[in-house]
Design an enzyme around this catalytic site. Structure first.
Site, PDB file in Angstrom:
ATOM      1  N   GLY A 487       0.819  -1.204   0.000  1.00 26.78           N
ATOM      2  CA  GLY A 487       0.000   0.000   0.000  1.00 26.78           C
ATOM      3  C   GLY A 487       0.853   1.253   0.000  1.00 26.78           C
ATOM      4  N   GLY A 489       3.209   1.974  -2.095  1.00 28.48           N
ATOM      5  CA  GLY A 489       3.509   2.464  -3.443  1.00 28.48           C
ATOM      6  C   GLY A 489       4.882   2.070  -3.947  1.00 28.48           C
ATOM      7  N   ARG A 529      12.696   2.100   4.598  1.00 28.14           N
ATOM      8  CA  ARG A 529      14.011   1.804   4.039  1.00 28.14           C
ATOM      9  C   ARG A 529      13.987   1.369   2.585  1.00 28.14           C
ATOM     10  NH1 ARG A 529      14.813  -3.380   3.455  1.00 28.14           N
ATOM     11  NH2 ARG A 529      17.074  -3.241   3.353  1.00 28.14           N
ATOM     12  N   THR A 531      12.693   2.564  -0.424  1.00 26.72           N
ATOM     13  CA  THR A 531      13.024   3.460  -1.533  1.00 26.72           C
ATOM     14  C   THR A 531      14.540   3.645  -1.618  1.00 26.72           C
ATOM     15  OG1 THR A 531      10.932   4.607  -1.317  1.00 26.72           O
ATOM     16  CG2 THR A 531      12.675   5.772  -2.497  1.00 26.72           C
ATOM     17  N   ALA A 726      16.907  10.414  -2.906  1.00 27.28           N
ATOM     18  CA  ALA A 726      15.765  10.064  -2.062  1.00 27.28           C
ATOM     19  C   ALA A 726      16.198   9.395  -0.761  1.00 27.28           C
ATOM     20  CB  ALA A 726      14.827   9.131  -2.821  1.00 27.28           C
ATOM     21  N   GLY A 728      13.311   8.258   2.392  1.00 20.78           N
ATOM     22  CA  GLY A 728      12.126   7.424   2.561  1.00 20.78           C
ATOM     23  C   GLY A 728      11.047   8.233   3.238  1.00 20.78           C
ATOM     24  N   GLY A 730       7.758   6.436   4.739  1.00 24.83           N
ATOM     25  CA  GLY A 730       6.620   5.688   5.290  1.00 24.83           C
ATOM     26  C   GLY A 730       6.227   6.025   6.709  1.00 24.83           C
ATOM     27  N   GLU A 731       7.199   6.395   7.527  1.00 31.94           N
ATOM     28  CA  GLU A 731       6.896   6.585   8.950  1.00 31.94           C
ATOM     29  C   GLU A 731       6.914   8.048   9.384  1.00 31.94           C
ATOM     30  OE1 GLU A 731      10.341   4.201   9.450  1.00 31.94           O
ATOM     31  OE2 GLU A 731       9.314   2.914  10.874  1.00 31.94           O
TER      32      GLU A 731
END
Ligand SMILES: Cc1cc2nc3c(=O)[nH]c(=O)nc-3n(C[C@H](O)[C@H](O)[C@H](O)COP(=O)(O)OP(=O)(O)OC[C@H]3O[C@@H](n4cnc5c(N)ncnc54)[C@H](O)[C@@H]3O)c2cc1C
Lengths: 782, 289
Positions: A487, A489, A529, A531, A726, A728, A730-731
């Site tokens: 989810g 991506g 982690r 990406t 880049a 990351g 997510g968090e």
């Protein structure tokens, strides 16, 4: 960045269409002929010895294939009855004793789920209750009941290699950080602040509960379809547990229906494997929502934090962090370590002392939860930072900005920070919420306030990602990667990275879903982690292929390989698009045919340098950092204590965005998840029994709870080694929501809540206490 | 989890349903929308060999206007009550209370009879029905009878229904002239959650003064509470003095206990806040109207 075709574009997600139209494959949809279904009998006691199990009536039921106990597993030669990523402390099924209410005791595999559950009702277990411990602060005292008599380290992860065997204590891991002279700084301080903060156990509530399907194929190889964030680890763990060679285990993970940390490491896989090995049939175990609550939680944490102030600045900080990891350590030690070392904050504090303890209790095991424990430590240090600013009359934003670390300065671990946009994040947050504007006057029973919070997380280091890119003769590519699309991506992001490097379009890249028969090792899909690590691996692999293509073109066209670039499915001379070759032409030139492929593998494996076990000092403790800031505006109803979040601004330094929309969505998604965790989510226990373990009673934030306005702001401080710069995302949005709201509440009504969740009742209680008069009948005036 | 196997019995009439329930005794249970019963059976907290499906009986889901009020069949869904033009016009507070139950998926399935027969202490509809003086028609092995709703709730998950007896419909009298009613529901946690408590209030006015006040509450005792002893407000202005007396009367009659959605202390506080708010809202509406 110069001339990028697709990196940096907010392209639509490649997995959106199959998911929205219901065609995406999930483990729960896979049916196999003769498949058995599993039901598990769970302990009603938080701590008890198993005296006797009578399963004869269950076994006699027609349609029941097997009824299995932990004692039987313990007797199986070549099977390790226990598993776990840090300690091998978790039994596949309870052996001799149970350690929490909900601990799996007996498993049934039967031709359908109903029958399996019918059979469970026929099993009789005789327990002898044992003294239990439910409170993390009580668990560290010498008088406490012991959850485990001894601790056996696992050796699965490099970053946990230093975890030691222990006994006669519930503390399974203790992280220490010492820098400067803390005692002296406290002695010389103008003021000392000491506070205790807590945040409760909570559940991830992924839309898809855990589910695992195992069968033996025609070669008796173990085939595992599982909803997991760590397919590579699952294979390693199953190999270690059952002594099966790695190439005889195949783990596959299709699209995941959300993970948030709940689906890391091994969960159902060991149990379902053993049932499949015994019955020689396909076996599927899908958790019910109620079982999900009894499987894994977010760590409950209690933090004592002391801060010394001299001349208006923080000179020393002392943190004691207690992680309630529940009955089994799970990944608690990693969290106690990695989050532990950040618990003084992203600030220039010359004297720091941190003790972070991972502690067993007789509660549901705790593991990773979006943010890996960092939201819990930020809850403590940012709340206190705000309290101090208000107490000494400093502006809370300035009070954070002044000591916030700049590029090139050392973190508390001694590691020099780089790509560290914490100041930018704080400034953006303050500006977005119009921090310096005067507050609105209270109207009726409603008071408004604003809050800012800031903090940082470090990425798990060391860790490893491998990728293989295969280029086909028609210019399309397949990417073999064990990163799980859950989810977040990643499929789209990896596609963009590879497409950019090879100069092809996103549609020409296919990301192969994790399959340990084909996709290389990856540590985990977690911790923001992928990406960076998988992105780098995939990019490097693609770059190797591009180099091979360029070599051919350079020879053919008699130009320097360095002058060649990739784009539009061709390799051509920079600035002269017509002078080049298509992939097909290159394949013909190189192989004399179009029937072949070009493949390359690359591994991204950032290292960390040794961390001193006594001082926590390390030249490099992490590969990169995620600075986060949140701004909130709230309205508090002073008669009910109810909080309405009017504005929520989530700011994160994600490095350069591969896909800006994804970064924004990740910031917002994480922030909104933490809205519920801040205001009402809590797993409530009574003497070790979970009271609200279903979605009827445990509520997550719904659409009706959304703030009036939500806004993501992506700060992009490029990382020199990241793929296209880049890091990351997510968090990051999860990290600072709770303190931002708590700070805004104090701004609005002058009360400080130190224990999450910040319920309306806690606020009303605090308001009532502040007024010093218990509200008696009718004294609330309207 | 899964439900133990059971037989779904589909009677075509109330009499047949009652016969089935009597015949199978403890082994059988009536099912309306099933939104509560099925969850309990899935958890295997309840197990029945037979479910008697009331949805198969024709005509039990009617909502009809009658000379002195509205009659709602036991099998009418929450959603149909919420959307019924008859109810929205005559008894908007009832539409409001039903519209607040759970979510639209639950309301589309749950039946009015199932809601009342479930007798949870926090349900949204009962307070609104209590202030309106609703009356239940029941039918059982010993024939038909009427039960005023205020005598219906006997304890947590306990009602006045006898074994084999079914709730057939609810009759709600029309609102008195010059009266207004309101239902305020307070969710202390997620807005999507069960209520911490609910307050229904009805004020009737005459010559600028209060003629009658009715109050009922959910979530603050083992059963919904219809407040007694409010006749002293007759011919009074609802000023602060009277308000204090009202709150004192209410505080006497509730017996909240701590649950996930609030402590006893908090529920007592919120009862006061929401009674004040409900009355203030009605007062201003009546003055305007
Ligand atoms: C997710 C969820 C959220 C909810 N949130 C709320 C909320 O916010 N507020 C609220 O008020 N309620 C809430 N509820 C409860 C809901 O109101 C009840 O589940 C519903 O009203 C029950 O109606 P039913 O027809 O489905 O009953 P059933 O489940 O069919 O039956 C319930 C009980 O009533 C008995 N019964 C049914 N019909 C009759 C009859 N005609 N005569 C005699 N006995 C009968 C059954 O035997 C059973 O014991 C929620 C429920 C769910 C599942």
């Amino acid at each position: 960045m110069a001339n990028l075709a697709i990196v940096g574009q907010s392209v639509y997600r490649t997995d959106a269409n199959p998911k929205v139209t219901g065609r995406a494959l999930h483990v729960g949809n896979i049916e196999m002929p003769g498949m058995l279904h599993v039901a598990v009998l769970r302990s009603p006691y938080p701590h008890a010895r198993i005296r006797h199990i009578d399963k004869s009536r269950a076994e006699a039921l027609a349609g029941v294939a097997v009824v299995l106990t932990g004692a039987e597993i313990a007797k199986m030669p070549a099977v390790d009855a226990h598993f776990g990523p840090a300690f091998r402390d978790q039994p596949i099924l309870a052996v001799e004793k149970v350690c929490y209410a909900g601990d799996p005791v007996v498993a049934v595999a039967a031709v359908d789920k109903r029958l399996a559950e019918d059979a469970l009702q026929l099993v009789e277990v005789d327990y002898e209750p044992l003294p239990a411990v439910f409170d993390v602060l009580e668990a560290v005292t010498p008088e406490s009941a012991l959850v485990h008599e001894q601790h056996r380290p696992a050796k699965a992860f490099a970053d946990l290699a230093h975890v030691q065997a222990g006994r006669q204590s519930n503390i399974c891991y203790h992280f220490k950080l010492r820098t400067g002279d803390v005692e002296r700084a406290f002695a010389e301080a103008d003021r000392v602040f000491e506070d205790t903060f807590s945040s409760p156990a909570a559940q991830h509530v992924p839309m898809e509960p855990h589910v695992t399907l195992v069968y033996l194929d025609e070669h008796e190889r173990l085939n595992v379809w599982t909803a997991s964030q760590s397919p590579s680890y699952v294979r390693t763990e199953l190999s270690a547990t059952f002594g099966i060679p790695m190439n005889r285990i195949r783990v596959r993970v299709p699209y995941l229906g959300g993970g948030y940390g709940a689906k890391l490491y091994a969960k159902l896989e060991p149990l379902v494997t053993i049932l499949a090995l015994i019955t020689k049939k396909p076996v599927r175990y899908a958790l019910t929502r109620e079982e999900e609550f009894l499987t894994i939680t977010k760590h409950k944490v209690v933090t004592r934090i002391q801060t010394a102030i001299k001349d208006g600045t923080v000179t020393a900080r002392k943190c004691e962090v207690y992680w309630d990891t529940g009955a089994y350590a799970e990944i608690g030690p990693r969290i106690g370590h990695k989050s532990g070392y950040t618990s003084a904050g992203p600030y220039r504090i010359p004297n720091v002392c941190i003790d972070s303890y991972c502690v067993y209790t007789n509660r549901v095991p705790a593991g990773a939860f979006r943010g890996f424990g960092v939201p819990q430590v930020i809850w403590a240090y940012d709340s206190q930072t705000d309290m101090i600013a208000r107490a000494i009359g400093a502006d809370p934003v300035e009070f954070r900005l002044k000591p916030a670390l700049d590029e090139g300065e050392p973190f508390a671990t001694g590691t020099i920070v780089r790509s560290f946009g914490i100041k930018e994040a704080i400034r953006e947050a303050a500006q977005a919420i119009e921090w310096s504007k005067p507050r609105a006057a209270p109207s009726g029973t409603k008071s408004r306030g604003k809050g800012i919070a800031a903090g940082v997380k470090a990425v798990l280091t060391p860790s490893i990602s491998g990728a293989i890119v295969i280029l086909n003769a028609d210019g399309t590519a397949n990417v073999l990667s064990s990163t799980v699309e859950m989810g977040q991506g990643s499929e789209t992001t990896m596609g963009q990275i590879v497409a950019e490097e090879l100069g092809i379009s996103l549609e020409q890249v296919h990301i192969v879903q994790p399959d340990t028969d084909a996709t290389p090792y990856d540590t985990i899909t977690a911790g923001s982690r992928s990406t960076y690590h998988m992105g780098n691996a995939a990019r490097s692999a693609a770059a190797k292929i591009k180099a091979e293509l360029c070599e051919v073109v350079a020879a053919r066209l008699e130009v320097a390989a360095d002058d060649l670039v990739a784009g539009k499915g061709r390799i051509f001379v920079r600035g002269m698009e017509e002078r080049g070759m298509t992939v097909g032409e290159i394949f013909l030139a190189k192989f004399g045919s179009l029937g072949t492929t070009l493949a390359a593998e690359a591994v991204c494996q950032p290292a960390a340098s040794h961390m001193d076990p006594e001082t926590g000092q390390s030249e490099k403790c992490t590969e990169y950092w995620f600075p986060s800031a949140t701004a909130a505006e709230v309205e508090v109803d002073t008669e009910t204590g109810q909080v309405k979040v009017l504005q929520l601004v989530s700011v994160g330094d994600t490095g350069t965005s591969i896909n800006p929309r994804h970064c924004e969505q990740q910031l917002l998604g994480a922030a909104l998840t933490h809205l519920g965790l801040t205001l009402f989510e809590e797993m409530v226990f009574d003497e070790g029994q979970l009271v609200n373990g279903s979605l009827l009673d445990y509520q997550i934030a719904s659409f009706k709870d959304m703030p009036e306005s939500v806004r993501p702001i992506v700060v992009q401080v490029p990382h020199e080694d990241g793929p296209f710069g880049a890091k990351g995302a997510g968090e990051t949005g999860a990290l600072t929501v709770a303190p931002a709201i708590a700070n805004a509440i104090e701004d609005a009504v002058g009360v400080r809540i130190c224990d999450l969740p910040i319920t309306a009742e806690k606020i009303l209680r605090a308001l009532t206490d502040k007024e010093g008069t218990a509200v008696s009948i009718g004294s609330t005036t309207s | 989890m899964t439900i133990r196997s059971f037989d779904l019995l589909q009677p075509r009439s109330l009499a047949e349903a009652i016969t089935l329930l009597v015949q199978h005794g403890e082994d059988a249970r009536a099912i309306g929308g099933g939104t509560t019963l099925i969850i309990l059976m899935k958890q295997r907290a309840l197990q029945y060999r037979y479910l008697v499906d009331l949805q198969s009986i024709p005509g039990l889901n009617q909502i009809s206007k009658e000379p002195e009020g509205v009659r709602i069949g036991a099998l009418a869904t929450h959603r149909s009550v919420e959307l019924s033009p008859v109810i929205r016009e005559a008894l908007p507070v009832v539409a409001e209370a039903f519209s607040r139950v759970g979510n639209v998926r639950v309301r589309q399935t749950a039946s009015v009879g199932g809601n009342l027969a479930h007798a949870d202490y926090r349900l949204d509809p009962p307070p609104a029905l209590l202030i309106l003086g609703a009356e239940i028609s029941a039918m059982g092995p010993n024939g038909a009878r009427k039960i005023p709703l205020k005598d219906f709730f006997r304890g947590m998950y306990e009602t006045a229904l006898e074994p084999g007896e079914l709730l057939v419909d609810v009759k709600i009298p029309s609102m008195p002239a010059k009266s207004k009613a309101v239902y305020l529901r307070y969710s202390a946690m997620s807005a999507n959650d069960w209520p911490c408590l609910g307050v229904a209030a009805m004020v009737t006015r005459e010559n600028g003064r209060c003629k009658e006040l009715r109050l009922a509450l959910g979530g603050v005792a083992a059963t919904p509470v219809l407040v007694n002893g409010l006749t002293f407000v007759k011919d009074q202005l609802l000023d602060e003095d009277v308000m204090q007396q009202i709150l004192a009367v209410v505080d006497e009659q509730i017996s909240p206990f701590s649950d996930l959605r609030g402590s006893e202390w908090y529920k007592r506080q919120m009862t006061q806040v929401f009674i004040r708010r409900a009355i203030a809202q009605l007062d201003s509406q009546l003055i305007e109207g």
